[in-house]
Design an enzyme around this catalytic site. Structure first.
Site, PDB file in Angstrom:
ATOM      1  N   HIS A   1       0.838  -1.208   0.000  1.00  0.00           N
ATOM      2  CA  HIS A   1       0.000   0.000   0.000  1.00  0.00           C
ATOM      3  C   HIS A   1       0.868   1.253   0.000  1.00  0.00           C
ATOM      4  O   HIS A   1       1.263   1.748   1.051  1.00  0.00           O
ATOM      5  CB  HIS A   1      -0.924  -0.025   1.225  1.00  0.00           C
TER       6      HIS A   1
ATOM      7  N   ARG B   1       2.417   8.751  -6.390  1.00  0.00           N
ATOM      8  CA  ARG B   1       2.098  10.108  -6.900  1.00  0.00           C
ATOM      9  C   ARG B   1       2.512  10.346  -8.345  1.00  0.00           C
ATOM     10  O   ARG B   1       2.524  11.500  -8.795  1.00  0.00           O
ATOM     11  CB  ARG B   1       2.777  11.183  -6.033  1.00  0.00           C
TER      12      ARG B   1
ATOM     13  N   ASP C   1      -8.726   3.420  -3.427  1.00  0.00           N
ATOM     14  CA  ASP C   1      -8.136   3.982  -2.207  1.00  0.00           C
ATOM     15  C   ASP C   1      -7.831   5.476  -2.332  1.00  0.00           C
ATOM     16  O   ASP C   1      -7.525   5.990  -3.400  1.00  0.00           O
ATOM     17  CB  ASP C   1      -6.858   3.253  -1.817  1.00  0.00           C
TER      18      ASP C   1
ATOM     19  N   HIS D   1     -10.727   0.913   1.066  1.00  0.00           N
ATOM     20  CA  HIS D   1     -10.483   1.889   2.134  1.00  0.00           C
ATOM     21  C   HIS D   1     -11.856   2.055   2.802  1.00  0.00           C
ATOM     22  O   HIS D   1     -12.760   2.642   2.210  1.00  0.00           O
ATOM     23  CB  HIS D   1      -9.980   3.189   1.492  1.00  0.00           C
TER      24      HIS D   1
ATOM     25  N   HIS E   1      -5.554  -0.675   5.773  1.00  0.00           N
ATOM     26  CA  HIS E   1      -5.309   0.117   6.991  1.00  0.00           C
ATOM     27  C   HIS E   1      -6.436   0.112   8.032  1.00  0.00           C
ATOM     28  O   HIS E   1      -6.975   1.162   8.374  1.00  0.00           O
ATOM     29  CB  HIS E   1      -4.926   1.546   6.638  1.00  0.00           C
TER      30      HIS E   1
ATOM     31  N   ASN F   1      -5.850   9.340   7.471  1.00  0.00           N
ATOM     32  CA  ASN F   1      -7.169   8.753   7.339  1.00  0.00           C
ATOM     33  C   ASN F   1      -7.042   7.282   6.972  1.00  0.00           C
ATOM     34  O   ASN F   1      -6.513   7.000   5.899  1.00  0.00           O
ATOM     35  CB  ASN F   1      -7.950   9.513   6.248  1.00  0.00           C
TER      36      ASN F   1
ATOM     37  N   ASP G   1       1.006   2.551   3.792  1.00  0.00           N
ATOM     38  CA  ASP G   1       0.148   3.645   3.303  1.00  0.00           C
ATOM     39  C   ASP G   1       0.997   4.910   3.096  1.00  0.00           C
ATOM     40  O   ASP G   1       0.557   6.021   3.392  1.00  0.00           O
ATOM     41  CB  ASP G   1      -1.021   3.896   4.271  1.00  0.00           C
TER      42      ASP G   1
ATOM     43  N   HIS H   1       3.365  14.132   0.925  1.00  0.00           N
ATOM     44  CA  HIS H   1       2.822  15.461   0.643  1.00  0.00           C
ATOM     45  C   HIS H   1       3.951  16.466   0.796  1.00  0.00           C
ATOM     46  O   HIS H   1       4.796  16.342   1.683  1.00  0.00           O
ATOM     47  CB  HIS H   1       1.705  15.828   1.639  1.00  0.00           C
TER      48      HIS H   1
HETATM   49 ZN    ZN Z   1      -6.782   4.654   2.266  1.00  0.00          ZN
END
Ligand code: ZN
Length: 447
Positions: free
Chosen positions: A75, A79, A167, A194, A247, A295, A322, A326
């Site tokens: 996971h 990007r 997701d 998700h 997750h 999240n 996950d 950013h």
């Molecule tokens: Zn997710």
């Protein structure tokens, strides 16, 4: 291609049942031979009985180190295409190698989204060109992840996709989830969801509970996850499709999974290092650090305890990061306005090793199962083992190495982690992918 003899390490390979001192011979990118060191017990006889390495083989002394199958992160958000200021296939795979991962599965919420042949083919080709670890794409469940109609799943699978997921968002309707679980049966791939009911999570930014109340932040109730988990389990049961829950963060979700498994539902699930280690108190203790915003959100102590128990008892099949890069400009704003998510590839191994293995909460065997063997199996990859004949994807961990997490030294293009400054023991030091060295901690200028 260079050939290697990794000499004298502690090999832990649950797929073959090996746990002890073995020499690993790597020839032409494959595990050619696994040879016990000095008979039972290893130490002492060490060296005396050792044969000379075959010609053209470079010896790497890994005594005192732990040698495991290359880790698989199922996971990851790379990007790329479209958000290269956060991460690229190049920087993301370098981060993976530095973190001990040799294979990663990348989520389709790129720009454009990976919902058809073109983007899947781009990812596969770009990973071949620039990737330093193996990359397998995950395709969208629905076109544009809009939740209206199924994406071109067959095309994506033929081009290399190993699972489907929307997701970033949940699969929007029960109807679409049913269609996806039915259709993917033809390909025997999992639908990864998700789990979030957005009518419940709404504009929440952290776990709903005493801490969110004290901080005056809007909460995301646990039920927003477990309602969606229950929906998906009912649909997996009805369709016979393969469901993988991303997750998971609450005790109630794990209880749903246990009950469904007992009924024979085909379900697997994962948890992240941050949900296994942190709680919502981190939001308060860090004075609203946006790097504690993700999240699903960090939950309460009782949930965290349940996750660790689920990891131990087999309810949780995999640890996945996950990894959600950013840029600082996006992330370092008011807590309410910051995007969800943190990077994870370069901290997962020391976090899990230090906080869960060293502390005795899980065994080293379990560590390998949840970080290599099981994710490989869930995705249908011939990875996660050091058996003779397997690809020479190998992770070497130094259980004694102590380092402080320094986000400035990440290979990732992004630095959004709540673990900066954490002193951890047990770091990956050598990562080999298909017999090539993808990362060597001691060859880089700083250790
Ligand atoms: Zn997710």
């Amino acid at each position: 291609m260079a050939n290697w003899l990794l000499e004298g390490g502690r090999v832990v390979d649950p797929a073959t049942g090996r746990d002890g001192r073995f020499d690993l011979l790597v020839v032409d990118g494959k595990i050619a031979e696994v040879r016990a060191v000095g008979g039972a017990g290893g130490r002492g006889a060490n060296g005396a009985k050792r044969r000379k390495p075959p010609a053209g083989v470079t010896v790497i002394d890994v005594s005192g180190l732990i040698v495991v199958p290359g880790l698989v992160d199922m996971h990851v958000h790379l990007r790329d295409p479209g958000m290269e200021h956060k991460e690229t296939i190049d920087t993301g795979t370098r981060a993976a190698a530095a973190g001990g991962f040799t294979t990663l599965a990348c989520m389709p919420n790129t720009d454009p989204k990976n919902d058809g042949l073109a983007v899947t083919e781009y990812i596969v080709a770009e990973a071949r060109r620039r990737g330093v670890v193996n990359v397998v794409p995950i395709g969208c469940v629905s076109k544009g992840s809009r939740g209206e109609e199924l994406a071109e799943i067959g095309d994506m699978v033929r081009a290399g996709a190993v699972a489907v997921s929307d997701d970033g968002a949940p699969v929007s309707t029960a109807f679409l989830m049913r269609m996806a679980l039915e259709y993917t049966r033809f390909f025997d791939i999992p639908v990864i969801d998700h789990c979030e009911d957005r009518s419940l999570s709404a504009s929440g930014v952290m776990n709903e509970g005493p801490v969110s109340t004290a901080l005056g932040l809007k909460g995301i109730p646990r039920a927003s996850e477990s309602v969606a988990v229950a929906r998906d389990l009912a649909l997996a049961e009805m369709t016979g499709g393969r469901l993988h829950l991303a997750h998971l963060s609450t005790r109630a979700s794990l209880e749903e999974v246990r009950r469904a498994r007992a009924r024979g539902v085909r379900v697997t699930c994962e948890a992240t290092p941050h949900h296994l280690i942190l709680t919502d108190k981190a939001v308060a203790e860090s004075s609203y650090d946006p790097n504690t915003k993700m999240n699903p959100p960090l939950r309460a102590e009782d949930d965290r305890d349940a996750l660790v128990e689920g990891l131990r008892d087999g309810t949780i099949d995999a640890i996945a990061t996950d990894h959600a890069p950013h840029h600082d400009d996006e992330k370092l704003v008011e807590f309410d306005d910051a995007p969800f998510g943190i990077v994870g590839l370069e901290t997962a191994v020391p976090l899990v090793y230090d906080r869960l293995v060293r502390s005795g909460q899980i065994t080293l065997t379990r560590f390998v199962e949840v970080l290599a063997l099981n994710p490989a199996r869930i995705l249908g990859l011939a990875k996660g083992t050091l058996a003779e004949g397997a690809d020479a994807d190998i992770t070497v961990i130094d259980p004694a190495r102590v380092r402080t997490v320094d986000p400035k030294r990440f290979q990732s293009r992004s630095r959004n982690t709540p673990f900066g400054g954490w002193k951890l023991r047990g770091w990956p030091v050598l990562t080999m992918v298909g017999g090539k060295i993808a990362h060597d901690a001691d060859a880089s200028p700083r250790r």
